[in-house]
Write an enzyme that holds these catalytic residues in place. Structure first.
Site, PDB file in Angstrom:
ATOM      1  N   HIS A  98      86.401  16.608 -22.354  1.00 28.35           N
ATOM      2  CA  HIS A  98      85.499  15.484 -22.123  1.00 28.35           C
ATOM      3  C   HIS A  98      84.861  15.098 -23.442  1.00 28.35           C
ATOM      4  O   HIS A  98      84.691  15.930 -24.331  1.00 28.35           O
ATOM      5  CB  HIS A  98      84.436  15.821 -21.080  1.00 28.35           C
ATOM      6  CG  HIS A  98      83.636  17.043 -21.375  1.00 28.35           C
ATOM      7  ND1 HIS A  98      84.137  18.332 -21.229  1.00 28.35           N
ATOM      8  CD2 HIS A  98      82.366  17.189 -21.819  1.00 28.35           C
ATOM      9  CE1 HIS A  98      83.202  19.202 -21.551  1.00 28.35           C
ATOM     10  NE2 HIS A  98      82.117  18.531 -21.924  1.00 28.35           N
ATOM     11  N   HIS A 100      81.517  13.442 -25.137  1.00 23.02           N
ATOM     12  CA  HIS A 100      80.136  12.990 -25.025  1.00 23.02           C
ATOM     13  C   HIS A 100      79.967  11.780 -25.936  1.00 23.02           C
ATOM     14  O   HIS A 100      80.454  11.783 -27.075  1.00 23.02           O
ATOM     15  CB  HIS A 100      79.164  14.072 -25.510  1.00 23.02           C
ATOM     16  CG  HIS A 100      79.097  15.281 -24.650  1.00 23.02           C
ATOM     17  ND1 HIS A 100      78.115  15.445 -23.704  1.00 23.02           N
ATOM     18  CD2 HIS A 100      79.880  16.384 -24.602  1.00 23.02           C
ATOM     19  CE1 HIS A 100      78.295  16.606 -23.104  1.00 23.02           C
ATOM     20  NE2 HIS A 100      79.362  17.193 -23.629  1.00 23.02           N
TER      21      HIS A 100
END
Length: 112
Positions: A98, A100
């Site tokens: 993922h 950020h």
């Protein structure tokens, strides 16, 4: 599979969704570190950046492009930071890659 982000992608756990398409989902971080802080997560489960394969190159590019486009839409035209942690010593706590995206505040360097 007991993956938090797979459950969010599947709709089993609610999130404050910002964007989704056939490849990624973006949602706001539950513990924001900046006025703008969201995550871009691929729908495909890939545990760490070290687990990316040759066939994942288009997906990796799509994650980055989506992060950039959404950052601008969220008012981060003057700058933003993207962070991807790889493995626990680097700060990865959810083992599903993922990105950020943080913005609308001054960032320090080194990040710590």
């Amino acid at each position: 599979m007991d993956c938090l982000f797979c459950k969010i992608v599947a709709g089993e756990i609610p999130s404050r969704k910002l964007y989704e398409d056939e490849h990624v989902i973006a949602f706001y971080d539950i513990a924001p570190q900046a006025p703008v802080h969201f995550l871009v997560v691929p729908r495909k489960h890939i545990a760490t950046l070290d687990d990316l394969q040759e066939e994942d190159k288009p997906l990796a590019g799509h994650i980055l492009y989506t992060a950039q486009r959404l950052a601008r839409e969220q008012g981060c035209e003057e700058g933003f930071r993207v962070v991807m942690n790889c493995r626990e010593p680097a700060g990865q706590s959810v083992f599903h890659i993922h990105m950020h995206v943080l913005g609308q505040r001054r960032m320090a360097w080194p990040p710590g």
